[in-house]
Design a protein around this motif. Structure first.
Motif, PDB file in Angstrom:
ATOM      1  N   HIS A 288       1.855  -6.216   0.491  1.00 13.94           N
ATOM      2  CA  HIS A 288       2.646  -4.981   0.516  1.00 13.94           C
ATOM      3  C   HIS A 288       2.577  -4.281   1.876  1.00 13.94           C
ATOM      4  O   HIS A 288       3.482  -3.542   2.236  1.00 13.94           O
ATOM      5  CB  HIS A 288       2.174  -4.016  -0.571  1.00 13.94           C
ATOM      6  CG  HIS A 288       2.894  -2.698  -0.553  1.00 13.94           C
ATOM      7  ND1 HIS A 288       4.202  -2.570  -0.998  1.00 13.94           N
ATOM      8  CD2 HIS A 288       2.515  -1.464  -0.134  1.00 13.94           C
ATOM      9  CE1 HIS A 288       4.593  -1.310  -0.847  1.00 13.94           C
ATOM     10  NE2 HIS A 288       3.587  -0.621  -0.321  1.00 13.94           N
ATOM     11  N   SER A 289       1.517  -4.551   2.622  1.00 11.32           N
ATOM     12  CA  SER A 289       1.330  -3.841   3.886  1.00 11.32           C
ATOM     13  C   SER A 289       0.772  -4.779   4.959  1.00 11.32           C
ATOM     14  O   SER A 289       0.298  -5.886   4.658  1.00 11.32           O
ATOM     15  CB  SER A 289       0.368  -2.675   3.699  1.00 11.32           C
ATOM     16  OG  SER A 289      -0.934  -3.154   3.422  1.00 11.32           O
ATOM     17  N   ALA A 290       0.799  -4.307   6.194  1.00 12.79           N
ATOM     18  CA  ALA A 290       0.275  -5.099   7.311  1.00 12.79           C
ATOM     19  C   ALA A 290      -1.220  -5.356   7.156  1.00 12.79           C
ATOM     20  O   ALA A 290      -1.739  -6.352   7.677  1.00 12.79           O
ATOM     21  CB  ALA A 290       0.567  -4.386   8.626  1.00 12.79           C
TER      22      ALA A 290
ATOM     23  N   GLY B 136       5.467 -13.428  -0.176  1.00 12.27           N
ATOM     24  CA  GLY B 136       6.352 -12.396  -0.690  1.00 12.27           C
ATOM     25  C   GLY B 136       5.945 -11.022  -0.193  1.00 12.27           C
ATOM     26  O   GLY B 136       4.755 -10.729  -0.071  1.00 12.27           O
ATOM     27  N   VAL B 137       6.945 -10.195   0.088  1.00 12.60           N
ATOM     28  CA  VAL B 137       6.694  -8.782   0.408  1.00 12.60           C
ATOM     29  C   VAL B 137       7.156  -7.960  -0.779  1.00 12.60           C
ATOM     30  O   VAL B 137       8.340  -7.987  -1.138  1.00 12.60           O
ATOM     31  CB  VAL B 137       7.450  -8.334   1.673  1.00 12.60           C
ATOM     32  CG1 VAL B 137       7.242  -6.837   1.901  1.00 12.60           C
ATOM     33  CG2 VAL B 137       6.984  -9.123   2.877  1.00 12.60           C
ATOM     34  N   ASN B 138       6.218  -7.269  -1.408  1.00 13.04           N
ATOM     35  CA  ASN B 138       6.584  -6.407  -2.524  1.00 13.04           C
ATOM     36  C   ASN B 138       7.024  -5.055  -1.965  1.00 13.04           C
ATOM     37  O   ASN B 138       6.262  -4.375  -1.290  1.00 13.04           O
ATOM     38  CB  ASN B 138       5.404  -6.231  -3.484  1.00 13.04           C
ATOM     39  CG  ASN B 138       5.838  -5.655  -4.826  1.00 13.04           C
ATOM     40  OD1 ASN B 138       6.948  -5.137  -4.955  1.00 13.04           O
ATOM     41  ND2 ASN B 138       4.978  -5.743  -5.817  1.00 13.04           N
TER      42      ASN B 138
ATOM     43  N   ASN C 152      10.627   0.887  -1.992  1.00 12.95           N
ATOM     44  CA  ASN C 152      11.494   1.059  -0.832  1.00 12.95           C
ATOM     45  C   ASN C 152      11.693  -0.305  -0.178  1.00 12.95           C
ATOM     46  O   ASN C 152      10.754  -0.880   0.380  1.00 12.95           O
ATOM     47  CB  ASN C 152      10.885   2.052   0.162  1.00 12.95           C
ATOM     48  CG  ASN C 152      11.827   2.356   1.319  1.00 12.95           C
ATOM     49  OD1 ASN C 152      12.862   1.709   1.488  1.00 12.95           O
ATOM     50  ND2 ASN C 152      11.468   3.331   2.125  1.00 12.95           N
ATOM     51  N   VAL C 153      12.916  -0.818  -0.248  1.00 16.19           N
ATOM     52  CA  VAL C 153      13.196  -2.156   0.265  1.00 16.19           C
ATOM     53  C   VAL C 153      13.007  -2.252   1.768  1.00 16.19           C
ATOM     54  O   VAL C 153      12.843  -3.359   2.326  1.00 16.19           O
ATOM     55  CB  VAL C 153      14.629  -2.584  -0.135  1.00 16.19           C
ATOM     56  CG1 VAL C 153      15.676  -1.872   0.709  1.00 16.19           C
ATOM     57  CG2 VAL C 153      14.787  -4.098  -0.033  1.00 16.19           C
ATOM     58  N   GLU C 154      12.980  -1.125   2.462  1.00 13.19           N
ATOM     59  CA  GLU C 154      12.752  -1.151   3.911  1.00 13.19           C
ATOM     60  C   GLU C 154      11.376  -1.728   4.249  1.00 13.19           C
ATOM     61  O   GLU C 154      11.127  -2.121   5.394  1.00 13.19           O
ATOM     62  CB  GLU C 154      12.893   0.257   4.501  1.00 13.19           C
ATOM     63  CG  GLU C 154      14.310   0.801   4.468  1.00 13.19           C
ATOM     64  CD  GLU C 154      15.308  -0.086   5.201  1.00 13.19           C
ATOM     65  OE1 GLU C 154      14.982  -0.549   6.308  1.00 13.19           O
ATOM     66  OE2 GLU C 154      16.405  -0.318   4.665  1.00 13.19           O
ATOM     67  N   ASN C 155      10.500  -1.795   3.258  1.00 14.24           N
ATOM     68  CA  ASN C 155       9.175  -2.376   3.482  1.00 14.24           C
ATOM     69  C   ASN C 155       9.281  -3.822   3.955  1.00 14.24           C
ATOM     70  O   ASN C 155       8.510  -4.265   4.812  1.00 14.24           O
ATOM     71  CB  ASN C 155       8.343  -2.301   2.198  1.00 14.24           C
ATOM     72  CG  ASN C 155       6.872  -2.526   2.444  1.00 14.24           C
ATOM     73  OD1 ASN C 155       6.298  -1.972   3.379  1.00 14.24           O
ATOM     74  ND2 ASN C 155       6.256  -3.351   1.627  1.00 14.24           N
TER      75      ASN C 155
END
Length: 260
Positions: free
Chosen positions: A168-170, A184-186, A196-199
């Motif tokens: 989910h994060s760096a 995958g990026v949640n 927020n899809v901008e993630n």
């Protein structure tokens, strides 16, 4: 603020402990014999025009019931006919209204890969996934220590299952290593369930471009898929956008057409 992920994981540990008392790992091992070879979700996404991983989900902790009466027998074949590249099936009962029986029911109905989407914390759950006919499993970085994630990945591969690693994060980038099949990026924070899809776009440049990248959650517009493709993503895990409509399969078909 209440941390939903911590609550889910605590309940999952309790569930798995109870399941182990009913059916031992040795018994699960006996059941694995003769299970057909898994399909490759990674290769399916690489070969796919749409890259859509259509999700079967009855409820969520943040939204409550989305489609309480949803039946695998109706929705899964409709997803296949509409052009899904793969399926994601929630198997958590308490928080998502699913179960392993949903994968067992879906398996004979489709010839595309099925992802067991759950909160995997124990290799016991990998054996379960193999037995019911899953082809891949989700491992969530936020729910695991790096060494746990690595060990579960190795065990999954031993069982012929692919792994979708979710971050989910760096801060979770160190979880990625060459043994991971898909990254995958949640776009949904599992602690707060804010989406927020901008993630996905924020993390795109920091992800290994040789990996099969998947954007998960919060995707409701075909134009977003087009933008994500340009950012390097090959897979798009979408559930609520389809499940909240009267005919999820038809909604998927319209969505796929919009991405072309």
């Amino acid at each position: 603020m209440k941390d939903i992920l911590s609550e889910i994981i605590a309940n999952k540990r309790f569930e798995v402990d109870l399941q182990k008392q009913t059916i031992t790992i040795d018994q699960l091992l006996e059941s694995i014999e003769g299970i057909p070879e898994a399909r490759s979700m990674k290769q399916a996404l690489i070969a796919s025009d749409s890259g859509i991983i259509a999700e079967f989900k009855r409820r969520s902790p943040s939204k409550g019931w989305i489609k309480q009466e949803a039946r695998v027998e109706e929705i899964v074949p409709a997803y296949l006919a509409a052009g899904a590249s793969a399926l994601s099936i929630l198997t958590d009962e308490k928080f998502f209204g699913g179960g392993l029986k949903d994968i067992r029911t879906a398996r004979p109905l489709v010839n595309i890969p099925i992802l067991r989407k759950d909160f995997i914390i124990d290799e016991y759950q990998l054996y379960q996934a193999k037995i019911v006919g899953a082809d891949a499993v989700l491992l969530i970085a936020a729910a695991l220590q790096p060494e746990q994630c690595h060990a579960l990945t190795e065990k999954a591969h031993e069982l012929g299952l692919e792994v979708l690693l979710e971050i989910h994060s760096a801060d979770e980038l160190p979880y990625i290593y060459k043994g991971i099949d898909m990254v995958g990026v949640n776009n949904r924070n599992l602690g707060t369930f804010f989406t927020n899809v901008e993630n996905s776009f924020r993390l795109a440049e920091q992800l290994p471009q040789e990996s099969v990248l998947i954007s998960e959650s919060g995707i409701s517009d075909p134009q977003t898929v087009k933008r994500l493709r340009q950012a390097g993503f090959r897979g798009f895990l979408i559930g609520e956008t389809f499940m909240k409509t009267p005919q999820p399969g038809e909604s998927l078909q319209e969505f796929v057409q919009g991405t072309r």
